[in-house]
Design an enzyme around this catalytic site. Structure first.
Site, PDB file in Angstrom:
ATOM      1  N   SER A 192       0.686  -1.344  -0.125  1.00 12.43           N
ATOM      2  CA  SER A 192      -0.020   0.025  -0.162  1.00 12.43           C
ATOM      3  C   SER A 192       1.197   1.026  -0.090  1.00 12.43           C
ATOM      4  O   SER A 192      -0.309   2.070  -0.316  1.00 12.43           O
ATOM      5  CB  SER A 192      -0.677  -0.156   0.984  1.00 12.43           C
ATOM      6  OG  SER A 192      -0.397  -0.156   2.760  1.00 12.43           O
ATOM      7  N   HIS A 220      -4.994  -2.328  -3.068  1.00  8.75           N
ATOM      8  CA  HIS A 220      -5.000  -1.983  -4.042  1.00  8.75           C
ATOM      9  C   HIS A 220      -5.170  -2.635  -5.423  1.00  8.75           C
ATOM     10  O   HIS A 220      -4.341  -1.779  -6.641  1.00  8.75           O
ATOM     11  CB  HIS A 220      -3.732  -1.127  -3.505  1.00  8.75           C
ATOM     12  CG  HIS A 220      -3.882  -0.366  -2.592  1.00  8.75           C
ATOM     13  ND1 HIS A 220      -4.194   1.209  -2.336  1.00  8.75           N
ATOM     14  CD2 HIS A 220      -3.272  -0.463  -1.170  1.00  8.75           C
ATOM     15  CE1 HIS A 220      -3.957   1.256  -1.088  1.00  8.75           C
ATOM     16  NE2 HIS A 220      -4.100   0.481  -0.121  1.00  8.75           N
ATOM     17  N   LYS A 252     -11.733   1.447  -2.614  1.00  9.31           N
ATOM     18  CA  LYS A 252     -10.823   1.560  -3.241  1.00  9.31           C
ATOM     19  C   LYS A 252     -11.952   2.068  -4.841  1.00  9.31           C
ATOM     20  O   LYS A 252     -11.733   2.123  -5.055  1.00  9.31           O
ATOM     21  CB  LYS A 252      -9.392   0.607  -2.640  1.00  9.31           C
ATOM     22  CG  LYS A 252      -8.774   1.538  -1.378  1.00  9.31           C
ATOM     23  CD  LYS A 252      -7.953   0.396  -0.952  1.00  9.31           C
ATOM     24  CE  LYS A 252      -7.664   1.315   0.785  1.00  9.31           C
ATOM     25  NZ  LYS A 252      -6.891  -0.228   1.283  1.00  9.31           N
TER      26      LYS A 252
HETATM   27  C1  LIG Z   1      -6.807   0.176   3.012  1.00 10.74           C
HETATM   28  C2  LIG Z   1      -6.246  -1.713   3.264  1.00 10.74           C
HETATM   29  C3  LIG Z   1      -7.192  -2.579   4.378  1.00 10.74           C
HETATM   30  C4  LIG Z   1      -8.382  -1.611   5.170  1.00 10.74           C
HETATM   31  O1  LIG Z   1      -9.248  -1.964   3.963  1.00 10.74           O
HETATM   32  P1  LIG Z   1     -10.623  -0.999   4.624  1.00 10.74           P
HETATM   33  O2  LIG Z   1     -11.416  -1.182   4.031  1.00 10.74           O
HETATM   34  O3  LIG Z   1     -10.239  -0.018   5.009  1.00 10.74           O
HETATM   35  O4  LIG Z   1     -10.514  -1.413   6.254  1.00 10.74           O
HETATM   36  C5  LIG Z   1      -6.918  -3.761   3.945  1.00 10.74           C
HETATM   37  N1  LIG Z   1      -5.417  -3.850   3.228  1.00 10.74           N
HETATM   38  C6  LIG Z   1      -5.084  -3.293   2.409  1.00 10.74           C
HETATM   39  C7  LIG Z   1      -3.466  -4.322   1.781  1.00 10.74           C
HETATM   40  C8  LIG Z   1      -5.138  -2.024   2.102  1.00 10.74           C
HETATM   41  O5  LIG Z   1      -4.893  -1.168   1.381  1.00 10.74           O
END
Ligand SMILES: *Cc1c(COP(=O)(O)O)cnc(C)c1O
Length: 402
Positions: A192, A220, A252
């Site tokens: 991330s 991602h 995302k």
């Molecule tokens: C954003 C993210 C999460 C968490 O997801 P949310 O739905 O925002 O709680 C988990 N793993 C990765 C790699 C992320 O980038």
């Protein structure tokens, strides 16, 4: 001040002294490639001056779906039918038709037997690891995994080992050591903060040889990577057998909220029975599930969004090379510019914002100490001119702060 506050104040001041203090900026517009943010920090909402639009290179809304008219319409229509709150957890009375339909569609899209919705990605990761890995088990994780995977590892009772980033021989050594009931490798698909892709084919092979199960968090990559948006496993051609535990987030690229785990019928039933972060929390609002179903349709029917994003990534990287802006090898929408110095990163973030470009100024502990960086994220909503503008602002800001 009472004594708790006195102590807390000291920690806050230390963080401030170290240039690591975080502040939230108030968004006054929908998420998107162009946003309006607060006119002053720590002021009340009424006192804020309407700030001009800035160009946003700091969201994870990679496909520009967070404010898409069809997604909004699906959300509104479902709210008219189902109301707002789900009213209960999935196992009590909160599991609606919209949730159920979305789970079936996600299972089909990912080519897995079943999928299970979680209220957030954080909860999915913590819940999966704790439902599957317990005492007598081994859990291996990349050091640069997302905090939610790491926290899942700290909370569960398995032997938990973090290996150096992408270090396959460390993984192999751990897999060969000791006798365990079950073994797991859990990794981000796309990291991330770095944007690089995990060496998944090699990890899958190591897992297979050692009889371990591979879990991939594709927060991602899902929706973005792969010809059909199936994510990193589609891009790398990994089967359900090679990656038996696939986790994806919906906040995302999908532009909505929530997360899911996809896998075998047995895996999903196990999570329903033993996943504490699934069982003991309120279900997502059904309208969110309905909005996500609309996003999923767009992800599938409009590959142009991924093509546009890829063209912008290529443009950004080529432009940066011309201007001698140092990039990493990342080929994804996450393009970090490594800075190192915490204070310089904050300064750069502010200079760019003053010029109308909002980028993430990421400092420890979100990244390892010495790893402060600008985290630039591109989205399908950006234009060529946005990217060119950012590059030239970045070029001069880097000189100015040298
Ligand atoms: C954003 C993210 C999460 C968490 O997801 P949310 O739905 O925002 O709680 C988990 N793993 C990765 C790699 C992320 O980038």
């Amino acid at each position: 001040m009472n004594s708790l506050d006195t102590q807390l104040r000291a920690d806050l001041e230390a963080r401030q002294q170290a240039d690591l203090y975080r502040r939230r900026r108030v968004l006054a517009s929908p998420q998107g490639a162009r946003v309006r943010i607060d006119g002053g920090l720590n002021t009340s909402l009424e006192n804020q001056i309407e700030s001009p639009q800035c160009c946003n290179f700091s969201s994870n809304d990679y496909l520009g779906l967070a404010n898409h008219p069809e997604v909004i319409a699906a959300f509104q229509a479902a709210a008219n039918i189902y109301g707002v709150g789900s009213g209960a957890s999935h196992l009590i009375s909160g599991h609606s038709r919209e949730h159920h339909a979305l789970e079936e569609e996600l299972a089909e899209f990912t080519g897995r037997q079943r999928a299970l919705l979680f209220s957030t990605g954080y909860m999915a990761n913590v819940g999966v690891l704790n439902a599957l890995a317990g005492s007598g088990d081994l859990l291996l994780e990349d050091r640069l995994n997302h905090a939610s995977l790491l926290d899942g590892g700290f909370l569960c009772r398995a032997q938990f080992e973090r290996y150096p980033h992408g270090d396959l021989s460390a993984v192999q050594d751990h897999l060969n050591s000791g006798n365990y009931r079950r073994k797991f490798i859990a990794t981000d698909g796309v990291f991330s903060m770095d944007g690089d892709v995990a060496p998944l084919p090699a990890l899958a092979e190591l897992a297979e040889t050692a009889g371990a199960a591979l879990m991939v968090d594709d927060a991602h990559g899902f929706g973005v990577l792969g010809k059909h948006g199936g994510g990193v496993v589609e891009q790398l051609g990994l089967s359900a057998q090679q990656v038996p535990i696939l986790m994806g987030t919906l906040g995302k690229a999908f532009g909505t909220f929530g997360a899911f785990v996809a896998g075998s019928d047995t895996l999903i039933e196990t999570l329903i029975q033993f996943g504490r972060t699934y069982i003991y929390t309120t279900a997502l609002p059904p309208a969110i599930a309905a909005a996500t179903r609309a996003s999923l349709k767009l992800v599938q029917s409009e590959p142009g969004r991924r093509e546009k994003l890829n063209a912008l990534i290529a443009r950004f990287r080529a432009g940066a090379a011309q201007l001698d802006i140092p990039l990493t090898t990342s080929s994804t929408a996450i393009q970090p510019v490594m800075i190192g110095d915490d204070q310089r990163v904050s300064e750069l973030g502010q200079i760019l914002l003053d010029q109308g470009f909002w980028v993430g100024a990421i400092r420890p502990p979100t990244v390892p100490s010495g790893g402060a960086r600008l985290r630039i994220t591109l989205t399908a909503g950006h234009s060529d001119a946005d990217v060119d503008g950012l590059l030239s602002a970045l070029h001069s800001a880097l000189r100015e702060t040298r």
